[in-house]
Scaffold this motif. Sequence first.
Motif, PDB file in Angstrom:
ATOM      1  N   UNK A  84       0.828  -1.202   0.000  1.00  0.00           N
ATOM      2  CA  UNK A  84       0.000   0.000   0.000  1.00  0.00           C
ATOM      3  C   UNK A  84       0.865   1.256   0.000  1.00  0.00           C
ATOM      4  N   UNK A  85       2.108   1.137   0.491  1.00  0.00           N
ATOM      5  CA  UNK A  85       3.036   2.260   0.553  1.00  0.00           C
ATOM      6  C   UNK A  85       4.193   1.893   1.449  1.00  0.00           C
ATOM      7  N   UNK A  86       5.186   2.735   1.582  1.00  0.00           N
ATOM      8  CA  UNK A  86       5.409   3.960   0.805  1.00  0.00           C
ATOM      9  C   UNK A  86       5.985   3.641  -0.576  1.00  0.00           C
ATOM     10  N   UNK A  94      -1.254   1.197  -9.351  1.00  0.00           N
ATOM     11  CA  UNK A  94      -1.403   0.070 -10.277  1.00  0.00           C
ATOM     12  C   UNK A  94      -1.486  -1.232  -9.501  1.00  0.00           C
ATOM     13  N   UNK A  95      -0.574  -1.416  -8.553  1.00  0.00           N
ATOM     14  CA  UNK A  95      -0.574  -2.653  -7.782  1.00  0.00           C
ATOM     15  C   UNK A  95      -1.787  -2.778  -6.889  1.00  0.00           C
ATOM     16  N   UNK A  96      -2.177  -1.677  -6.237  1.00  0.00           N
ATOM     17  CA  UNK A  96      -3.342  -1.701  -5.353  1.00  0.00           C
ATOM     18  C   UNK A  96      -4.608  -2.030  -6.140  1.00  0.00           C
ATOM     19  N   UNK A  97      -4.774  -1.411  -7.298  1.00  0.00           N
ATOM     20  CA  UNK A  97      -5.944  -1.687  -8.123  1.00  0.00           C
ATOM     21  C   UNK A  97      -6.001  -3.134  -8.578  1.00  0.00           C
ATOM     22  N   UNK A 339      -6.046   3.003  -0.056  1.00  0.00           N
ATOM     23  CA  UNK A 339      -5.504   3.365  -1.358  1.00  0.00           C
ATOM     24  C   UNK A 339      -4.002   3.356  -1.321  1.00  0.00           C
ATOM     25  N   UNK A 340      -3.400   3.887  -2.353  1.00  0.00           N
ATOM     26  CA  UNK A 340      -1.949   4.022  -2.398  1.00  0.00           C
ATOM     27  C   UNK A 340      -1.530   5.171  -1.494  1.00  0.00           C
TER      28      UNK A 340
END
Length: 355
Positions: A84-86, A94-97, A339-340
């Motif tokens: 999710x981060x950082x 892109x990865x989260x979606x 989210x990101x």
Amino acid sequence: MNRAEPLVLGIETSCDETGIGIVRGRTLLSNTIASSMDEHARYGGVVPEVAARAHLEALQPSIEAALAESGVALTDIDAVAVTSGPGLAGALMVGVGAAKALAVSLEKPLYAVNHLVGHIAADILDDDAEPLEFPTVALLVSGGHTSLLLVRDLTTDVELLGETMDDAAGEAFDKVARLLGLPYPGGPEIDRAAASGDPQAIPFPRGLSRASDMAKHRYDFSFSGLKTAVARWVEQRQAAGEPVPVADVAASFREAVVDVLVTKALAACRDFGVPRLLLGGGVIANRRLRDTALERGAAEGVTVRIPPLSLCTDNGAMIAALASELIMSGREPSTLAFGADSTLPVTEIQVAESS
């Protein structure tokens, strides 16, 4: 879901490498990485928009390759994990979606985790090492992050002791390489040039290491001043019409970076009474850093752990490993309400856990 030995697919897209990893419990089944480094080389550094587009293109074939290597079907997966981060916001998105879409379509739980803590979890996948003991001090050194952490528990208690105040160590290597006319990425090129140089030839400064800095920035890092010192030294040689001894400059610069990293990491071990130091991140591929940490650690009675180099760079296996630890410890999955987060603090190990 199998909580005793979960089968987890991890997705990592925080920077320029599309990482897909599959683990079963603490056993590595696949570590597939598609790098867009060559696409960034012409710009001399990572371009966020280029990285995001590269992730879009690489995700599906990388997932397919990871499944083929691991010998499991997508429907066999117990859970999906994602960074999710950082990291870079667009790349993370892109990865989260993709992870959300995969989890929803498969009706599998989703674990959104911290990229930096994932680097620590990578050590768990080393079959040749003894089990990781806690607490441990962790030094994470990469292109975008230089962080010193106190890890009391991998899934519940990670404390940030210090971090870079400006350029991360990897960024400094890239910028100095450019000053010396060496190609991108700078880390391996500086390493090669330094092999024939004298690390004591030029007394470059050690940032935030003076007595006056130690009270407030004992565990923090700064490499911007070092980069500027190298630039001025090179400019003075060129202005005088003298050749620049690239090998000596590279070796002296590398020595300054390594000295600061290892000195501060071992100081944290002493201060907190922790006889263990874990190294992680892509810059750990630097042989001088590894050798110095091992040598000085041994002299101070500190055990230095270094995961396999294939697990030090950004990868999906470390993300899957961290999620697997969360699952085995009884943690609930994340909701879809995340989210990101490009600035996700290291203390937030898992994001949006279900209540």
